[in-house]
Design a protein around this motif. Structure first.
Motif, mmCIF file in Angstrom:
data_model
loop_
_atom_site.group_PDB
_atom_site.id
_atom_site.type_symbol
_atom_site.label_atom_id
_atom_site.label_comp_id
_atom_site.label_asym_id
_atom_site.label_seq_id
_atom_site.Cartn_x
_atom_site.Cartn_y
_atom_site.Cartn_z
ATOM 1 N N LEU A 177 6.263 1.364 0.838
ATOM 2 C CA LEU A 177 5.860 1.297 -0.573
ATOM 3 C C LEU A 177 5.157 -0.029 -0.882
ATOM 4 O O LEU A 177 4.234 -0.075 -1.680
ATOM 5 N N ALA A 178 5.584 -1.106 -0.219
ATOM 6 C CA ALA A 178 4.967 -2.409 -0.489
ATOM 7 C C ALA A 178 3.673 -2.623 0.304
ATOM 8 O O ALA A 178 2.919 -3.541 0.010
ATOM 9 N N GLY A 179 3.463 -1.779 1.315
ATOM 10 C CA GLY A 179 2.185 -1.840 2.027
ATOM 11 C C GLY A 179 2.191 -2.595 3.342
ATOM 12 O O GLY A 179 1.159 -3.089 3.795
ATOM 13 N N ARG A 180 3.342 -2.697 3.973
ATOM 14 C CA ARG A 180 3.402 -3.389 5.255
ATOM 15 C C ARG A 180 2.559 -2.642 6.289
ATOM 16 O O ARG A 180 2.694 -1.421 6.430
ATOM 17 N N GLU A 181 1.718 -3.368 6.985
ATOM 18 C CA GLU A 181 0.684 -2.714 7.802
ATOM 19 C C GLU A 181 1.177 -2.063 9.088
ATOM 20 O O GLU A 181 0.540 -1.162 9.608
ATOM 21 N N GLU A 182 2.305 -2.559 9.618
ATOM 22 C CA GLU A 182 2.742 -1.983 10.893
ATOM 23 C C GLU A 182 3.095 -0.500 10.790
ATOM 24 O O GLU A 182 3.125 0.210 11.786
ATOM 25 N N TYR A 183 3.395 -0.044 9.572
ATOM 26 C CA TYR A 183 3.786 1.355 9.425
ATOM 27 C C TYR A 183 2.572 2.218 9.145
ATOM 28 O O TYR A 183 1.728 1.875 8.325
ATOM 29 N N GLU A 184 2.536 3.345 9.837
ATOM 30 C CA GLU A 184 1.430 4.260 9.613
ATOM 31 C C GLU A 184 1.935 5.472 8.840
ATOM 32 O O GLU A 184 2.898 6.122 9.273
ATOM 33 N N LEU B 134 14.505 -3.441 -4.321
ATOM 34 C CA LEU B 134 15.364 -4.483 -3.756
ATOM 35 C C LEU B 134 15.844 -4.012 -2.389
ATOM 36 O O LEU B 134 16.614 -3.049 -2.291
ATOM 37 N N ASP B 135 15.353 -4.678 -1.347
ATOM 38 C CA ASP B 135 15.694 -4.237 -0.001
ATOM 39 C C ASP B 135 16.890 -5.032 0.521
ATOM 40 O O ASP B 135 16.739 -6.182 0.934
ATOM 41 N N GLU B 136 18.042 -4.406 0.515
ATOM 42 C CA GLU B 136 19.272 -5.033 1.022
ATOM 43 C C GLU B 136 19.470 -6.434 0.437
ATOM 44 O O GLU B 136 19.865 -7.352 1.148
ATOM 45 N N THR B 137 19.183 -6.548 -0.827
ATOM 46 C CA THR B 137 19.294 -7.860 -1.473
ATOM 47 C C THR B 137 20.732 -8.375 -1.443
ATOM 48 O O THR B 137 20.981 -9.570 -1.487
ATOM 49 N N ASP B 138 21.690 -7.455 -1.346
ATOM 50 C CA ASP B 138 23.097 -7.851 -1.383
ATOM 51 C C ASP B 138 23.642 -8.289 -0.027
ATOM 52 O O ASP B 138 24.672 -8.960 0.027
ATOM 53 N N SER B 139 22.950 -7.939 1.056
ATOM 54 C CA SER B 139 23.519 -8.224 2.377
ATOM 55 C C SER B 139 23.751 -9.714 2.565
ATOM 56 O O SER B 139 22.871 -10.525 2.335
ATOM 57 N N LYS C 126 15.794 3.314 5.491
ATOM 58 C CA LYS C 126 15.818 2.721 4.141
ATOM 59 C C LYS C 126 14.796 1.600 3.983
ATOM 60 O O LYS C 126 13.989 1.587 3.062
ATOM 61 N N SER C 127 14.858 0.638 4.923
ATOM 62 C CA SER C 127 13.941 -0.503 4.817
ATOM 63 C C SER C 127 12.509 -0.087 5.088
ATOM 64 O O SER C 127 11.572 -0.658 4.531
ATOM 65 N N THR C 128 12.340 0.929 5.944
ATOM 66 C CA THR C 128 10.992 1.438 6.203
ATOM 67 C C THR C 128 10.376 1.968 4.913
ATOM 68 O O THR C 128 9.223 1.676 4.605
ATOM 69 N N THR D 76 6.434 6.170 16.719
ATOM 70 C CA THR D 76 7.776 6.729 16.515
ATOM 71 C C THR D 76 7.962 7.068 15.027
ATOM 72 O O THR D 76 7.909 6.182 14.183
ATOM 73 N N PRO D 77 8.191 8.359 14.725
ATOM 74 C CA PRO D 77 8.368 8.722 13.330
ATOM 75 C C PRO D 77 9.678 8.150 12.775
ATOM 76 O O PRO D 77 10.711 8.247 13.430
ATOM 77 N N ILE D 78 9.605 7.536 11.590
ATOM 78 C CA ILE D 78 10.804 6.978 10.963
ATOM 79 C C ILE D 78 11.111 7.761 9.683
ATOM 80 O O ILE D 78 12.230 8.172 9.456
ATOM 81 N N LEU D 79 10.096 7.934 8.855
ATOM 82 C CA LEU D 79 10.268 8.750 7.660
ATOM 83 C C LEU D 79 9.726 10.149 7.947
ATOM 84 O O LEU D 79 8.619 10.306 8.454
#
Lengths: 254, 422
Positions: free
Chosen positions: A47-54, A169-174, A40-42, A14-17
């Protein structure tokens, strides 16, 4: 410093970006805003290299290097730091040992001598003040039993210890109350310099009262659909995201 | 090739047994023949077919006799940092001349203590292998810790095993501790065999009131062992018994650990860790029997399995009708590192009392990818991050080892394994 060109990424097909373009220069603060599910979080995770995203298309150049070619640990060592939206609790791994391992591996990569126990502890003490984090917290297992605010403060503390060039900073304020938000923002602001850059991913404008952005980008359906200055964030705060959605969706249907 | 389902399989061993403990041996022999070795479908050995394994591997069913063990071998086999008393065994036979001489304690060959009530704790009708051992063991040890004695330094039960062409080694130890005694045993074997062998071990522990007994075992002797052990202990009033079992290697290993809580305010603790790779198969069967009110049992077994290894956990808790106010807790957690590794886990609680606190849980999963990514995102190398997470998982068991030198030794072995192999 960071150049994102036509970045496409998907998860389980499923395309996200769907074509992100972004230029970040040293000294800048960029805010990425957008409604839930806009990607946003994707973007932060890719950028950080999470593997689930292609990554299916596009490129990301960080300080002249192809970021997408690097392992997550090498990205961190090159100076990319992701403050997690949901910091992970890791029972049995002591916060202090974890940080010392991390700091020394990063130092080794950068050609620096490892810090001995004494130097490490004094560095830790210095940085702890920055986010008003308690020694007791760090003698526990990593994030285990921490409150939401303590976890986020610990993220910024780790950031201070690792001295990144680019902080995301990913939703650091939430979920933070105003005191915690103030502490976290203070920490981030003190770490800013003209050599480092910050990408703030957030749903709410509130954080941007404390961490003032140079640029605000609105992400919707996997693309940056609007860019502006901090005034754009205030406009979004006032009017919500619907007008932007309408604008984009009406264009798409024409 | 022999067929173990036939009752006369072990005749050669049984016929060659020493002539002492005659009534006990006769009883055991009858029980063994009545039970036969557990066949493939026997519930208790469903996942661990020792009989089939023996049939495939062992050709010469005779008892391995004691062999000479040198002083140097003993010295070089003691783990680094150990300080305490060493009791040396050669194929199950106690060697007093190589062992520490501890004043006030009675330690001798079992054959010198014919009045010992062997089989009164590890009862032969419960397990065919216990019966086989009792019918045909060569010799063992008798250890008596007198009343009120606090033996500060641990006992290392150091066994040297060497079998030719897959012989059978049957250690047997009787331990008794008088009222208020405190003692720690560390059980370690050194395998000098070049081929497969069958180790069939029985340890009976008889504690008095208010005793504190710790029994730690490391199974790290090599790939050749086919092993069954029956460790059984009676725990009396106000006493605490703690077992920690670390399994790192072996061909096929079956550990039966039975705790009988016989007096109120007693506590039985069972902890276990198995780090398996290759084709190693380790089966931990534990059984805690709450017979009286106000007793507590705690159990935590954890496993990390790589390659084609196999782990089995079966934890029985009996809470009898009289055993009100029992606290019984059991937990088994496993991490599978390969698609070919298998775990069978089964909690088995039988509760006949109505005012008790009992809990059990088991989990089997993979390494937490989210936690791994978190560590990597902080600059920690993937391999090292994995090791860190696995060690954190395993460490929870190791921290129950109260003897510092042994805990440190186990930590170093576990870290080495997690760093190199996984």
């Amino acid at each position: 410093m960071l150049s994102i060109k036509n970045l496409h990424a998907s998860i389980e097909g499923t395309p996200i970006l769907r074509g992100i373009n972004l230029e970040v220069k040293p000294g800048e603060v960029h805010a990425i805003m957008g409604p839930n599910g806009s990607g946003k979080s994707t973007l932060a995770s890719v950028l950080a290299g999470r593997e689930e995203y292609e990554v299916t298309e596009g490129e990301v150049i960080f300080q002249g290097k192809d970021l997408l070619e690097l392992s997550p640990e090498d990205r961190a060592r090159e100076g990319v730091f992701l403050a997690f939206q949901y910091p992970v609790e890791i029972p049995g791994v002591s916060s202090t040992n974890f940080l010392r391992t991390a700091v020394n591996q990063v130092r080794e990569y950068r050609g620096l001598e490892p810090l001995d126990a004494v130097k490490f502890l004094s560095l830790m003490k210095e940085k702890m003040k920055l986010v008003e984090i308690d020694q007791k917290l760090l003698s526990r297992s990593l994030n285990e039993g921490f409150s939401g605010g303590e976890k986020k403060r610990n993220e910024i503390f780790q950031m201070a210890m690792l001295e990144p060039t680019l902080s995301i900073l990913d939703e650091t304020d939430s979920g933070l109350d105003i005191d915690a938000l103030r502490i976290v923002s203070n920490g981030v602001n003190q770490l800013k310099s003209d050599k480092t850059a910050t990408i703030v991913v957030t749903h709410y404008q509130r954080l941007l009262d404390y961490i003032v952005p140079d640029f605000v980008h609105v992400l919707y359906k996997g693309r940056i659909v609007k860019s502006g200055t901090k005034e754009l964030a205030l406009e979004l705060e006032e009017k919500g995201y619907d007008w932007i959605k309408d604008e984009v969706d009406s264009k798409a249907t024409v | 090739m022999s067929t173990l389902t036939k009752q006369d399989t072990f005749n050669s061993i049984l016929e060659g047994a020493p002539k002492n403990f005659e009534s006990e041996r006769t009883l055991a022999k009858e029980s063994y023949f009545a039970q036969g070795l557990p066949a493939l479908k026997a519930e208790e050995y469903k996942f661990t077919s020792i009989a089939k394994k023996l049939e495939q591997t062992i050709e010469n069913f005779s008892s391995a006799q004691a062999f000479e063990v040198s002083d140097e071998l003993v010295k070089s086999s003691i783990y680094p940092g150990f300080e305490g008393n060493v009791l040396v065994f050669s194929n199950g036979k106690f060697l007093p001349e190589l062992s520490s001489n501890i004043e006030g304690l009675e330690i001798s060959a079992l054959s010198e203590k014919p009045e010992t009530a062997i089989g009164s704790i590890a009862k032969v009708e419960k397990d065919a292998f216990a019966a086989l051992n009792q019918a045909s063991f060569v010799d063992g040890a008798f250890i008596s810790v007198p009343k009120k004695s606090q033996v500060e330094k641990p006992f290392l039960l150091l066994s040297f095993n060497k079998s030719n062409e897959g012989q059978v080694i049957q250690p047997r130890i009787w331990i008794e501790a008088g009222d208020f005694a405190e003692v720690t045993f560390i059980d370690q074997s050194v395998d000098l065999s070049e081929t497969s062998y069958f180790l069939n071990k029985v340890i009976e522990i008889k504690g008095g009131v208010n005793t504190h007994i710790r029994y730690y075992r490391i199974q790290n002797e090599g790939k050749n062992s086919i092993e069954v052990s029956n460790i059984e202990t009676d725990i009396q009033q106000d006493s605490r018994f703690t077992s920690v079992n670390i399994s790192l290697s072996g061909d096929m290993v079956r550990n039966n650990l039975n705790l009988n809580l016989l007096g109120s305010n007693s506590e039985g603790n069972m902890y276990g860790l198995y780090l398996l790779n290759g084709k190693t198969h380790v089966d931990n069967h534990t059984n805690v029997d709450h017979t009286i009110p106000h007793a507590e049992s705690n159990e935590l077994y954890k496993g990390i399995l790589a390659d084609q290894s196999r782990g089995v956990f079966n934890g029985k808790i009996f809470v009898r009708q009289d055993a009100q106010k029992t606290n019984a807790f059991q937990q088994n957690n496993n991490i599978l590192l390969s698609e070919d590794a298998v775990v069978n886990t089964k909690p088995q609680l039988e509760i006949w009392a109505d005012d008790v606190k009992c809990s059990h849980g088991c989990t089997t999963g993979q390494l937490d990818e989210e936690a791994l990514f978190y560590l990597q995102a902080r600059g920690i190398d993937k391999t090292q991050a994995k090791g860190l997470l696995l060690y954190a998982f395993a460490g929870e068991v190791l921290e129950h080892i109260e003897e510092d030198s042994f805990r440190e030794y186990c930590i170093s072995l576990v870290q080495e394994r997690l760093g190199s192999k996984f």
